[in-house]
Design an enzyme around this catalytic site. Structure first.
Site, PDB file in Angstrom:
ATOM      1  N   GLU A  31       6.773  -3.670  10.447  1.00 34.78           N
ATOM      2  CA  GLU A  31       7.574  -3.616   9.215  1.00 34.78           C
ATOM      3  C   GLU A  31       7.392  -2.246   8.571  1.00 34.78           C
ATOM      4  O   GLU A  31       6.353  -1.943   7.987  1.00 34.78           O
ATOM      5  CB  GLU A  31       7.125  -4.716   8.248  1.00 34.78           C
ATOM      6  CG  GLU A  31       8.035  -4.904   7.059  1.00 34.78           C
ATOM      7  CD  GLU A  31       9.352  -5.583   7.425  1.00 34.78           C
ATOM      8  OE1 GLU A  31      10.400  -4.889   7.335  1.00 34.78           O
ATOM      9  OE2 GLU A  31       9.343  -6.768   7.788  1.00 34.78           O
ATOM     10  N   GLU A  34       7.952  -0.062   2.910  1.00 39.12           N
ATOM     11  CA  GLU A  34       6.685  -0.007   2.193  1.00 39.12           C
ATOM     12  C   GLU A  34       6.700  -0.849   0.917  1.00 39.12           C
ATOM     13  O   GLU A  34       7.734  -1.071   0.295  1.00 39.12           O
ATOM     14  CB  GLU A  34       6.347   1.440   1.795  1.00 39.12           C
ATOM     15  CG  GLU A  34       6.220   2.386   2.953  1.00 39.12           C
ATOM     16  CD  GLU A  34       7.460   3.223   3.154  1.00 39.12           C
ATOM     17  OE1 GLU A  34       7.373   4.240   3.856  1.00 39.12           O
ATOM     18  OE2 GLU A  34       8.528   2.847   2.609  1.00 39.12           O
ATOM     19  N   SER A  87       0.822   4.650   5.556  1.00 37.75           N
ATOM     20  CA  SER A  87       1.517   5.363   4.481  1.00 37.75           C
ATOM     21  C   SER A  87       0.616   6.264   3.648  1.00 37.75           C
ATOM     22  O   SER A  87      -0.141   7.040   4.208  1.00 37.75           O
ATOM     23  CB  SER A  87       2.353   4.407   3.629  1.00 37.75           C
ATOM     24  OG  SER A  87       3.340   3.785   4.431  1.00 37.75           O
ATOM     25  N   CYS A 101       2.677   0.224   4.275  1.00 39.89           N
ATOM     26  CA  CYS A 101       3.680  -0.442   5.100  1.00 39.89           C
ATOM     27  C   CYS A 101       3.010  -1.497   5.971  1.00 39.89           C
ATOM     28  O   CYS A 101       1.851  -1.847   5.786  1.00 39.89           O
ATOM     29  CB  CYS A 101       4.428   0.585   5.943  1.00 39.89           C
ATOM     30  SG  CYS A 101       3.340   1.588   6.983  1.00 39.89           S
ATOM     31  N   SER A 248       3.858  10.461   9.498  1.00 39.43           N
ATOM     32  CA  SER A 248       3.689  10.466   8.043  1.00 39.43           C
ATOM     33  C   SER A 248       3.406  11.883   7.575  1.00 39.43           C
ATOM     34  O   SER A 248       2.675  12.629   8.241  1.00 39.43           O
ATOM     35  CB  SER A 248       2.530   9.564   7.614  1.00 39.43           C
ATOM     36  OG  SER A 248       2.829   8.198   7.788  1.00 39.43           O
ATOM     37  N   HIS A 263       7.795   8.968   5.634  1.00 37.66           N
ATOM     38  CA  HIS A 263       7.210   8.069   6.632  1.00 37.66           C
ATOM     39  C   HIS A 263       8.302   7.606   7.587  1.00 37.66           C
ATOM     40  O   HIS A 263       9.394   7.220   7.151  1.00 37.66           O
ATOM     41  CB  HIS A 263       6.543   6.876   5.961  1.00 37.66           C
ATOM     42  CG  HIS A 263       5.456   7.284   5.018  1.00 37.66           C
ATOM     43  ND1 HIS A 263       4.216   7.679   5.454  1.00 37.66           N
ATOM     44  CD2 HIS A 263       5.447   7.406   3.670  1.00 37.66           C
ATOM     45  CE1 HIS A 263       3.476   8.011   4.413  1.00 37.66           C
ATOM     46  NE2 HIS A 263       4.197   7.859   3.317  1.00 37.66           N
TER      47      HIS A 263
END
EC number: 4.1.1.50
Length: 365
Positions: A31, A34, A87, A101, A248, A263
Site C-alpha cells: 500500500e 501514506e 516514508s 506507508c 524515497s 515517495h
C-alpha cells in the site's frame, strides 16, 4: 465533469478500489498511499524548548511503535529530516510531521509523541493537528485503527478534543480523508502553505527507473528520472533506492523549515507516487506541472493548504481552481475553509483516448 460535494457523512471507504488491481498477485501487495500526521505544539508555553531536543533513541522507540525505522537523516539550523523505511519524518522546533506507508501503525505513535514532547521539551499543549490520507486500495489489510477512517477518527479523538473530520470525493471512486483540530491558541504569523500531489497508474517506462536494475543508487535514480529538475538548486537532499524497487527522497531548503518529500511505489499493478512541499523558493505552479510531466499518472489528486499571509499559496489555489490539463478531465473540485487555513482539492484522470498526460497550463503563472 461532475463536482461532488464535500461531506463529513459516511467515513467507511470499503474495498471498492481493489477492482482496479485485479492483476495483483494475492500474496504480494504494498500500500503506497501514506498516512500523514502533523502536530503543532504551543511555542508560547512557559518553559517550552524545542522538539529537536528529543533524543535519537526516543525517536527510534517511537517509530518502533509505528512499525518503521530511520534509514538516515539530514539537518539544517531549522529542521531535522529523516528518511524512513516507510516514508519520512520532519521535526522542527514546534512541529512534527510523520508520514508512513504500507501497513504501518502511525496513529499508535501519538501517545509516545505527546509523552516525549512533554518530558524532553516541556510541551504538552497541542494547538493544531492535521491527519490526512488517500483511500487505501486494500483497507482490509491495514491494522487497527487504519482499516477505516471512522475508526481512525475515533482514535484521534481519544487524544485531541474538538476536531473535525472530512471525506472529500465520490463514494465509489478515489477519495481523500482529512481530520483537523485547531485551538484558539493556534496563531501562525508567517506565510504557510503545503502542496501535495498523489498519483496513481504510472507508465511502466517511468516506473522502471526506480529499481536497482536500472539505477545504481538514489542519486542515479534522481538524475535518470529527472526528479532533479523539480528541486531548488540549493536544496540538501538525502534519498534511498530500495531493493527490489522503490524510492524515497527528502530535501531541506537551506535556512528554513521548508522541505520537499517524494515517495515512489513502482510496482505496475499498484503504482503510486506522492509529492509534498511547503517550499517558497520555486514557482509552485511550474513545479506542479513538472512533477506531472515526469510521472505521467493516469489519475492524480492535488491539495493546497494556505493561510492568508501566503501570497504564493493563495495564487496556487486560484490556479488550481481554474486548472485545465490537456489529455485529462477534472473529476472533482472542492474548497474548504478551516480556522487558520483554506484548502483547495482537485482530482484529474487521464482521458483513455489520450496517448499520454500532457501538462499544459492555461493560467497565468
Amino acid at each position: 465533469m461532475s463536482t461532488s460535494t464535500l461531506s463529513d457523512g459516511s467515513l467507511d471507504e470499503g474495498t471498492f478500489a481493489a477492482e482496479d488491481v485485479s492483476g495483483v498477485i494475492e500474496d504480494y501487495f504494498f500500500e503506497g498511499a501514506e498516512k500523514l500526521l502533523e502536530i503543532w505544539f504551543d511555542k508560547n508555553q512557559n518553559g517550552a524548548t524545542s522538539l529537536r531536543n528529543i533524543p535519537y533513541s526516543e525517536l527510534v522507540s517511537m517509530l518502533d511503535i509505528a512499525q518503521c525505522r530511520i534509514l538516515h537523516s539530514k539537518s539544517n539550523e531549522c529542521m531535522d529530516s529523516y528518511v524512513l523505511s516507510e516514508s519520512s519524518m520532519f521535526i522542527s522546533d514546534f512541529r512534527i510531521i510523520l508520514k508512513t506507508c504500507g501497513t504501518t501503525r502511525l496513529l499508535h505513535a501519538i501517545e509516545r509523541i505527546l509523552h516525549i514532547a512533554k518530558i524532553y521539551c516541556n510541551m504538552d499543549n497541542v494547538v493544531s493537528v492535521f491527519y490526512s490520507r488517500k483511500n487505501f486500495m486494500h483497507p482490509e489489510k491495514q491494522p487497527y485503527p487504519h482499516s477505516s477512517f471512522e475508526t481512525e477518527v475515533d482514535y484521534l479523538e481519544e487524544h485531541f478534543a474538538g476536531g473535525s473530520a472530512y471525506c472529500i470525493g465520490p463514494q465509489r471512486q478515489d477519495r481523500w480523508f482529512l481530520y483537523t483540530m485547531v485551538t484558539p491558541q493556534a496563531v501562525f504569523p508567517f506565510p504557510e502553505h503545503t502542496l501535495e500531489i498523489l498519483m496513481n497508474g504510472l507508465p511502466e517506462d517511468v516506473l522502471s527507473t526506480f529499481s536497482p536494475n536500472v539505477s545504481k543508487d538514489g542519486k542515479d535514480c534522481r538524475m535518470k528520472s529527472a526528479i532533479n529538475t523539480i528541486l531548488p538548486p540549493d536544496i540538501v537532499v538525502h534519498e534511498e533506492l530500495f531493493s527490489p524497487c522503490g524510492y524515497s527522497l527528502n530535501g531541506l531548503i537551506p535556512h528554513s523549515d521548508h522541505y520537499i518529500t517524494i515517495h515512489v511505489t513502482p510496482e505496475p499493478d499498484f503504482s503510486y507516487v506522492s509529492f509534498e512541499t511547503n517550499q517558497h523558493t520555486l514557482n509552485l505552479c511550474e513545479q506542479m506541472l513538472k512533477v506531472l510531466e515526469i510521472f505521467k499518472p493516469s489519475k492524480f489528486l492535488l491539495t493546497i493548504f494556505t493561510n492568508e499571509l501566503s501570497n504564493e499559496g493563495k495564487k496556487m489555489q486560484k490556479n488550481l481552481w481554474d486548472l485545465k490539463i490537456c489529455g485529462c478531465r477534472r473529476t472533482n473540485l472542492q474548497f474548504l475553509e478551516l480556522p487558520t487555513e483554506t484548502l483547495i482539492y482537485v482530482q484529474f484522470e487521464r482521458i483513455k483516448s489520450a496517448e499520454q498526460v500532457t501538462c499544459k497550463e492555461v493560467f497565468d503563472r
